[in-house]
Design a protein around this motif. Structure first.
Motif, short mmCIF file in Angstrom:
data_model
loop_
_atom_site.label_atom_id
_atom_site.label_comp_id
_atom_site.label_asym_id
_atom_site.label_seq_id
_atom_site.Cartn_x
_atom_site.Cartn_y
_atom_site.Cartn_z
N ARG A 10 14.44 9.17 9.01
CA ARG A 10 14.48 8.05 8.07
C ARG A 10 15.32 8.40 6.84
NH1 ARG A 10 9.10 5.34 5.55
NH2 ARG A 10 8.99 7.35 4.46
N LEU A 11 15.21 9.65 6.38
CA LEU A 11 16.02 10.07 5.24
C LEU A 11 17.49 9.98 5.56
CD1 LEU A 11 16.25 11.29 2.41
CD2 LEU A 11 16.08 13.56 3.45
N GLY A 12 17.87 10.36 6.79
CA GLY A 12 19.28 10.26 7.18
C GLY A 12 19.78 8.83 7.15
N HIS A 13 18.95 7.89 7.61
CA HIS A 13 19.32 6.47 7.58
C HIS A 13 19.43 5.96 6.15
CE1 HIS A 13 19.09 6.45 11.82
NE2 HIS A 13 17.77 6.27 11.95
N LEU A 14 18.51 6.37 5.30
CA LEU A 14 18.55 5.94 3.89
C LEU A 14 19.81 6.45 3.20
CD1 LEU A 14 14.81 6.57 2.88
CD2 LEU A 14 15.93 4.35 3.14
N VAL A 15 20.16 7.70 3.47
CA VAL A 15 21.35 8.28 2.86
C VAL A 15 22.60 7.54 3.32
CG1 VAL A 15 22.83 10.33 2.85
CG2 VAL A 15 20.37 10.56 2.47
N GLU A 16 22.65 7.17 4.58
CA GLU A 16 23.82 6.45 5.09
C GLU A 16 23.94 5.07 4.45
OE1 GLU A 16 23.64 6.46 9.34
OE2 GLU A 16 24.76 8.35 9.46
N ILE A 17 22.82 4.37 4.31
CA ILE A 17 22.85 3.07 3.64
C ILE A 17 23.34 3.22 2.21
CG2 ILE A 17 21.44 1.13 2.83
CD1 ILE A 17 19.61 1.60 5.25
N LYS A 18 22.82 4.23 1.53
CA LYS A 18 23.24 4.48 0.13
C LYS A 18 24.75 4.73 0.06
CE LYS A 18 22.76 8.63 -1.44
NZ LYS A 18 24.12 9.07 -1.80
N GLN A 54 21.29 14.89 9.34
CA GLN A 54 22.14 14.58 10.48
C GLN A 54 23.11 13.45 10.14
OE1 GLN A 54 22.23 16.15 13.58
NE2 GLN A 54 24.05 14.88 13.91
N GLN A 55 24.40 13.67 10.39
CA GLN A 55 25.39 12.63 10.17
C GLN A 55 25.63 11.84 11.44
OE1 GLN A 55 28.65 15.12 8.35
NE2 GLN A 55 28.91 13.29 7.09
N SER A 56 25.83 10.55 11.29
CA SER A 56 26.19 9.71 12.43
C SER A 56 27.70 9.51 12.43
CB SER A 56 25.48 8.36 12.34
OG SER A 56 26.01 7.60 11.26
N VAL A 57 28.19 8.83 13.46
CA VAL A 57 29.63 8.53 13.55
C VAL A 57 30.06 7.64 12.39
CG1 VAL A 57 31.39 7.42 14.98
CG2 VAL A 57 29.61 8.79 16.06
N ALA A 58 29.16 6.77 11.95
CA ALA A 58 29.49 5.86 10.85
C ALA A 58 29.81 6.63 9.57
CB ALA A 58 28.33 4.89 10.61
N THR A 59 29.08 7.71 9.32
CA THR A 59 29.30 8.49 8.11
C THR A 59 30.45 9.47 8.25
OG1 THR A 59 26.95 8.33 7.56
CG2 THR A 59 28.20 10.04 6.45
N LEU A 76 33.29 5.91 7.63
CA LEU A 76 33.32 5.91 6.16
C LEU A 76 34.55 6.60 5.60
CD1 LEU A 76 31.48 4.67 4.06
CD2 LEU A 76 30.27 6.84 3.87
N PRO A 77 34.97 7.78 6.11
CA PRO A 77 36.21 8.38 5.61
C PRO A 77 37.44 7.51 5.83
CG PRO A 77 34.92 10.02 6.76
CD PRO A 77 34.25 8.71 7.00
N ILE A 78 37.51 6.83 6.97
CA ILE A 78 38.65 5.95 7.23
C ILE A 78 38.68 4.80 6.23
CG2 ILE A 78 39.61 4.31 8.91
CD1 ILE A 78 38.63 6.13 11.13
#
Length: 332
Positions: free
Chosen positions: A284-292, A9-14, A18-20
């Protein structure tokens, strides 16, 4: 593997923020690095080894800036692209290749600059010291001094490109053509694309260890310089060379700052990421991926801000750029 097992799942941040950021860094980086490369190649006639390293660094910066539109498109649309589509294949291959090649080229080049600045100072002082040991004369006076020679720096940069390309390209091809096809995820933005499989995951950990190694090289250069400075502190000639010592110390501190702020967080987090990503907790995996991904963005941001750092690393570049702007603003 079904689509649910690979979906993240992608959040608004990703998907938006992030693209901006990548588009902004791309525009800023292209403008600054193209100007810097023009100054290094056209306006600086007498080039030192530092100029060779910085020219090489700018080339790597332009490479990663050219990858930023691919990465930005991946985060915006990757969750809607079907796996195996042209967009997905292009972004996965070229975006991954450019980003990692540039990262390793930049790390190695920054380490060479640190060694070169330290070796320049030591070489000058050893020629004036009669009590220098044989080890110091051989290691510092003969081996390290090569890093200060423009011809050697040029050849070393070419060697670095060859080694990095020969290492990264096969792994990227295997990751894009084999690992992703074996997983056969339904969407381009998936677990295997973000975490990698066995080969690419191991390669990323090796790359993380390489980041730590480069940081240790710069840290050792700084520690050796400070130790050497303490050794000669009682010398009466130190006041005559004080500006030179301050310049070398500033250069080493700037490089340390770049590695600590931009690369070290990613280097520390990646082992944690792979250790925690093995669980079945999708949230949790989604959060880890976003931090990465944000830490990778932080590492890539260094490429866009390097033109500002060049003002601190090279006086000739600073003076040339100042003269160009002064002429441009002159009413005549």
């Amino acid at each position: 593997m079904d689509s649910n097992s690979t979906y993240i799942q992608q959040s608004v941040a990703t998907s938006i923020v992030l693209p901006i950021i990548y588009i902004f860094l791309c525009i800023l980086g292209l403008l600054g690095n193209i100007l810097s490369q023009w100054v290094f190649l056209r306006k600086i006639t007498r080039k030192t080894s530092t100029h060779m390293y910085l020219t090489n660094l700018v080339t790597a910066n332009l490479l990663v800036c050219s990858a930023m539109p691919f990465v930005s498109a991946y985060f915006m649309e990757g969750s809607t692209w079907k796996y195996g589509s042209t967009q997905c294949n292009v972004v996965n291959f070229w975006g991954t290749l450019f980003l990692h090649v540039s990262m390793f080229i930049s790390l190695t080049t920054l380490s060479c600059i640190a060694i070169s600045r330290y070796a320049t100072l030591i070489k000058k002082d050893l020629t004036q010291e009669e009590n220098a040991s044989l080890y110091e004369k051989i290691f510092y006076g003969r081996i390290l001094k090569k890093f200060c020679q423009p011809n050697f720096a040029k050849k070393l940069c070419g060697f670095i490109w060859g080694v990095v390309l020969a290492t990264v390209i096969p792994v990227t091809i295997y990751y894009s053509a084999v690992e992703l096809s074996e997983e056969n995820g339904k969407m381009c933005y998936s677990e295997v694309a973000e975490c990698g499989a066995e080969i690419s995951g191991t390669a990323r950990l090796v790359g993380t260890a390489f980041i730590g190694f480069c940081f240790l090289v710069v840290l050792l250069s700084y520690y050796s310089f400070v130790s050497y400075l303490k050794k000669i502190r009682k010398s009466t000639s130190i006041t005559k060379k004080y500006s030179t010592y301050c310049s070398v110390k500033r250069h080493l501190l700037v490089i340390q700052f770049l590695l600590i702020v931009c690369f070290l967080p990613y280097s520390i987090f990646m082992p944690i990421f792979y250790a925690l990503a093995k669980s079945n907790d999708r949230q949790r995996l989604g959060h880890l991926v976003e931090i990465k991904n944000f830490l990778i963005c932080l590492a890539a941001a260094r490429s866009s801000t390097d033109p500002i750092i060049f003002l601190l690393l090279d006086k000739t570049f600073k003076k040339t750029l100042y003269n160009l702007f002064r002429k441009a603003n002159s009413p005549h």
